[in-house]
Design a protein around this motif. Structure first.
Motif, short mmCIF file in Angstrom:
data_model
loop_
_atom_site.label_atom_id
_atom_site.label_comp_id
_atom_site.label_asym_id
_atom_site.label_seq_id
_atom_site.Cartn_x
_atom_site.Cartn_y
_atom_site.Cartn_z
N GLU A 11 0.82 -1.20 0.00
CA GLU A 11 0.00 0.00 0.00
C GLU A 11 0.87 1.26 0.00
N ILE A 12 1.93 1.25 0.80
CA ILE A 12 2.82 2.42 0.87
C ILE A 12 3.58 2.59 -0.44
N LEU A 66 1.50 4.31 -3.01
CA LEU A 66 1.34 5.74 -2.76
C LEU A 66 2.59 6.54 -3.12
N GLU A 68 -7.52 1.13 -4.98
CA GLU A 68 -7.26 2.49 -5.47
C GLU A 68 -8.15 3.51 -4.77
N HIS A 94 -7.01 3.85 -1.11
CA HIS A 94 -5.81 4.70 -1.06
C HIS A 94 -6.19 6.17 -1.08
N ARG A 95 -7.29 6.48 -1.76
CA ARG A 95 -7.70 7.88 -1.90
C ARG A 95 -8.37 8.42 -0.64
N ARG A 142 -4.37 6.40 5.98
CA ARG A 142 -2.99 6.46 5.51
C ARG A 142 -2.88 7.46 4.36
N ALA A 143 -3.92 7.50 3.50
CA ALA A 143 -3.91 8.46 2.40
C ALA A 143 -3.95 9.89 2.91
N PHE A 188 -0.55 10.60 4.10
CA PHE A 188 0.35 10.70 2.96
C PHE A 188 0.16 12.00 2.19
N ALA A 189 -1.06 12.50 2.11
CA ALA A 189 -1.30 13.77 1.43
C ALA A 189 -0.50 14.88 2.09
N VAL A 210 3.27 14.20 1.29
CA VAL A 210 3.59 14.56 -0.09
C VAL A 210 3.67 16.07 -0.27
#
Length: 208
Positions: A22-23, A26, A187, A190-191, A195-196, A199-200, A203
């Motif tokens: 998963e990571i 991303l 998918e 992930h969005r 965790r998403a 991650f946002a 990033v």
């Protein structure tokens, strides 16, 4: 200004193949190659922290020091409002088998059953609100670090549904959805996942 990762190799401080996949998905768009701590033979440090942040930093620092390159650790868990925020940082521990429950390892169906059993004890009208939390910690071998926190609110359902996720995903219905995390395409998860969310933030600061 926070130090930036850039492209290259990054150790993911996990022995969980699902989490690594998963990571990696991303981070793919940013040219980062992920190596798991498990594939490098790194030991798993004792998670002695009492918060997600503390445990994420313990894992990231241990992996960075042992490998000599930057490491990313994820500490995540499920907090159930009616259970006073439990299992929280002990989310994975609730899946550990005791000596009388079979071979050593994690039994996630058992863990989901523990949560459901505790809710059932509180009656049929107990609120089923829950939140997945994720803390991502990056550590460099020289000791510098950065932390990013994300959440995904939702409710719990029973019995478990779906086969696409791992952990408590089959009993967690994210806010605004009718399917569990384990029924939603990777998918999409992930969005919208915790965790998403973390991650946002990572990033935006690391690659923005």
């Amino acid at each position: 200004m926070t130090r930036r990762l850039g492209s290259g190799c990054l150790v993911i401080a996990t022995h969980n193949a699902g989490k690594l996949k998963e990571i990696q998905a991303l981070l793919d768009p940013y040219g980062v190659k992920c190596l798991s701590a498990g594939s490098l033979g790194l030991p798993e440090p004792a998670e002695t922290g009492t918060t997600f942040v503390e445990n994420a930093l313990i894992k990231a620092r241990a992996a960075a020091e042992a490998s000599g390159i930057a490491a990313l650790a994820d500490d995540s868990g499920l907090s159930v409002a009616a259970l006073g925020g439990r299992p929280g940082v002990y989310t994975a521990d609730w899946a550990e088998r005791q000596w009388f429950e079979g071979e050593p390892g994690r039994d996630w169906h058992m863990a989901m059953g523990k949560v459901e059993g505790m809710l059932a004890q509180r009656g049929p009208d107990v609120p089923r609100d829950a939140t997945f939390h994720c803390v991502l910690a990056i550590a460099w071998p020289d000791g510098e670090h950065a932390v990013y926190e994300g959440t995904a609110p939702g409710t719990l359902t029973w019995p478990p549904r779906g086969t696409l996720g791992f952990g408590y995903d089959p009993v967690f219905v994210p806010q605004g959805y009718e399917q569990t995390f384990a029924e939603i395409a990777p998918e999409e998860k992930h969005r919208i996942g915790h965790r998403a969310d973390a991650f946002a933030k990572l990033v935006a600061e690391q690659f923005g």
